[in-house]
Design a protein around this motif. Structure first.
Motif, mmCIF file in Angstrom:
data_model
loop_
_atom_site.group_PDB
_atom_site.id
_atom_site.type_symbol
_atom_site.label_atom_id
_atom_site.label_comp_id
_atom_site.label_asym_id
_atom_site.label_seq_id
_atom_site.Cartn_x
_atom_site.Cartn_y
_atom_site.Cartn_z
ATOM 1 N N ALA A 1 0.722 -1.643 0.178
ATOM 2 C CA ALA A 1 0.139 -0.280 -0.033
ATOM 3 C C ALA A 1 0.986 1.345 -0.394
ATOM 4 C CB ALA A 1 -1.196 0.139 1.392
ATOM 5 N N LYS A 2 2.019 0.933 -0.182
ATOM 6 C CA LYS A 2 3.115 2.369 -0.197
ATOM 7 C C LYS A 2 2.777 3.322 1.740
ATOM 8 C CE LYS A 2 5.676 2.190 -3.751
ATOM 9 N NZ LYS A 2 6.321 1.858 -3.410
ATOM 10 N N LYS A 3 2.499 2.388 2.836
ATOM 11 C CA LYS A 3 2.443 2.968 3.660
ATOM 12 C C LYS A 3 2.718 3.540 5.335
ATOM 13 C CE LYS A 3 -1.916 3.830 6.039
ATOM 14 N NZ LYS A 3 -3.775 3.747 6.283
ATOM 15 N N ALA A 4 3.217 4.283 5.401
ATOM 16 C CA ALA A 4 4.067 4.183 6.861
ATOM 17 C C ALA A 4 3.244 5.030 8.139
ATOM 18 C CB ALA A 4 4.818 5.213 6.465
ATOM 19 N N VAL A 5 3.025 4.136 8.998
ATOM 20 C CA VAL A 5 2.938 4.777 10.108
ATOM 21 C C VAL A 5 3.560 4.280 11.446
ATOM 22 C CG1 VAL A 5 0.554 3.657 11.401
ATOM 23 C CG2 VAL A 5 0.217 3.791 9.285
ATOM 24 N N ARG A 6 3.159 5.854 11.822
ATOM 25 C CA ARG A 6 4.368 6.163 13.234
ATOM 26 C C ARG A 6 3.492 6.874 14.514
ATOM 27 N NH1 ARG A 6 8.393 10.447 14.487
ATOM 28 N NH2 ARG A 6 9.516 9.587 16.724
ATOM 29 N N ALA A 7 3.731 6.318 15.260
ATOM 30 C CA ALA A 7 2.439 6.474 16.433
ATOM 31 C C ALA A 7 1.010 6.733 16.129
ATOM 32 C CB ALA A 7 3.326 7.849 16.827
ATOM 33 N N GLY A 8 0.683 5.825 15.163
ATOM 34 C CA GLY A 8 -0.926 5.944 15.316
ATOM 35 C C GLY A 8 -1.086 6.746 13.942
ATOM 36 N N ARG A 9 0.057 7.813 13.687
ATOM 37 C CA ARG A 9 -0.187 8.815 12.535
ATOM 38 C C ARG A 9 0.011 7.991 10.909
ATOM 39 N NH1 ARG A 9 0.175 14.121 15.930
ATOM 40 N NH2 ARG A 9 -1.500 13.709 17.053
ATOM 41 N N ASP A 10 -0.323 8.547 9.884
ATOM 42 C CA ASP A 10 0.296 8.479 8.594
ATOM 43 C C ASP A 10 1.986 9.054 8.477
ATOM 44 O OD1 ASP A 10 -1.466 6.642 8.256
ATOM 45 O OD2 ASP A 10 -2.834 7.384 6.642
ATOM 46 N N VAL A 11 2.735 8.622 7.470
ATOM 47 C CA VAL A 11 3.710 9.529 7.685
ATOM 48 C C VAL A 11 4.013 9.718 6.106
ATOM 49 C CG1 VAL A 11 6.037 9.466 7.774
ATOM 50 C CG2 VAL A 11 5.209 8.401 9.845
ATOM 51 N N ARG A 12 3.973 10.919 5.991
ATOM 52 C CA ARG A 12 4.206 10.811 4.221
ATOM 53 C C ARG A 12 6.076 11.228 3.342
ATOM 54 N NH1 ARG A 12 5.365 13.582 0.490
ATOM 55 N NH2 ARG A 12 4.263 14.061 -1.433
ATOM 56 N N LEU A 13 5.806 10.307 2.941
ATOM 57 C CA LEU A 13 6.801 9.752 2.236
ATOM 58 C C LEU A 13 7.070 9.545 0.817
ATOM 59 C CD1 LEU A 13 8.336 6.324 4.173
ATOM 60 C CD2 LEU A 13 8.633 8.705 4.785
ATOM 61 N N THR A 14 8.025 10.598 0.284
ATOM 62 C CA THR A 14 8.372 10.699 -1.078
ATOM 63 C C THR A 14 8.349 9.688 -1.631
ATOM 64 O OG1 THR A 14 10.722 11.022 -0.845
ATOM 65 C CG2 THR A 14 8.961 12.951 -0.688
ATOM 66 N N PRO A 15 7.917 9.597 -3.069
ATOM 67 C CA PRO A 15 8.688 8.592 -4.011
ATOM 68 C C PRO A 15 10.147 8.201 -4.004
ATOM 69 C CG PRO A 15 7.682 9.897 -4.982
ATOM 70 C CD PRO A 15 7.411 10.660 -3.864
ATOM 71 N N THR A 16 11.172 8.893 -3.511
ATOM 72 C CA THR A 16 12.689 8.769 -3.597
ATOM 73 C C THR A 16 12.659 8.081 -2.401
ATOM 74 O OG1 THR A 16 13.327 10.254 -5.116
ATOM 75 C CG2 THR A 16 14.785 10.053 -3.566
ATOM 76 N N GLU A 17 12.324 8.446 -1.373
ATOM 77 C CA GLU A 17 12.414 8.176 -0.061
ATOM 78 C C GLU A 17 11.521 6.419 0.439
ATOM 79 O OE1 GLU A 17 11.995 12.233 2.641
ATOM 80 O OE2 GLU A 17 10.087 11.127 2.218
ATOM 81 N N TRP A 18 10.423 6.348 0.106
ATOM 82 C CA TRP A 18 9.870 5.112 -0.337
ATOM 83 C C TRP A 18 10.797 3.791 -1.154
ATOM 84 C CZ3 TRP A 18 7.088 1.853 2.306
ATOM 85 C CH2 TRP A 18 5.917 2.012 2.275
ATOM 86 N N HIS A 19 11.423 4.285 -2.092
ATOM 87 C CA HIS A 19 12.587 3.394 -3.460
ATOM 88 C C HIS A 19 13.790 2.967 -1.774
ATOM 89 C CE1 HIS A 19 14.385 2.776 -7.367
ATOM 90 N NE2 HIS A 19 14.028 1.516 -6.572
ATOM 91 N N LEU A 20 14.239 4.159 -1.765
ATOM 92 C CA LEU A 20 15.332 4.044 -0.508
ATOM 93 C C LEU A 20 15.023 2.787 0.898
ATOM 94 C CD1 LEU A 20 17.180 7.423 0.054
ATOM 95 C CD2 LEU A 20 17.851 5.140 -0.563
#
Length: 140
Positions: A55-74
């Motif tokens: 889903a390309k979804k990051a969650v920290r402390a119950g909140r969604d974290v927005r990551l750029t495509p480059t950050e996701w790739h890394l």
């Protein structure tokens, strides 16, 4: 020779026939058909954050974290190879291409951004570890 050393799988010299080009393309496709498009691990859970790679979804402390495509790739490269050192050169070539394989400052900037977004103490990372002069690793 330089292209093959840089990661190319094949080459063709001019003049070439369309049949030969198409046969080489079919062979390349056959070689990649066995490679799964979905990583073996699609959910990565740590004590402080979780990642859903599908889903390309990051969650920290119950909140969604927005990551750029480059950050996701890394991040995907690192978390799908837990505990394994990924060299700076490998990361640069995979994310930015062969022509940028000496731009280590790109990595420093993006890794700092990832740490700010995911680590509880970015100055003392627990998950996104730097191996000075060599590369990075994900410790889950």
């Amino acid at each position: 020779v330089a292209a093959l050393d840089a990661g190319a799988d094949d080459y063709i010299t001019k003049p070439f026939s369309m049949d030969e080009l198409l046969a080489r393309l079919r062979a390349a496709v056959r070689r990649t058909e066995d490679t799964p498009l979905v990583p073996e691990t699609t959910l990565v859970e740590t004590e402080h954050f979780s990642l859903d790679l599908l889903a390309k979804k990051a969650v920290r402390a119950g909140r969604d974290v927005r990551l750029t495509p480059t950050e996701w790739h890394l991040l995907e490269i690192l978390v799908t190879n837990p505990g394994r050192l990924i060299t700076q050169r490998q990361l640069l070539q995979e994310v930015w291409g062969v022509s940028q394989s000496n731009k280590t400052n790109y990595l420093r900037v993006y890794m700092a951004q990832l740490r700010r977004k995911l680590e509880t103490d970015p100055s003392h990372p627990r998950y996104l570890i730097t191996e000075p002069g060599m590369g990075y690793r994900f410790e889950g």
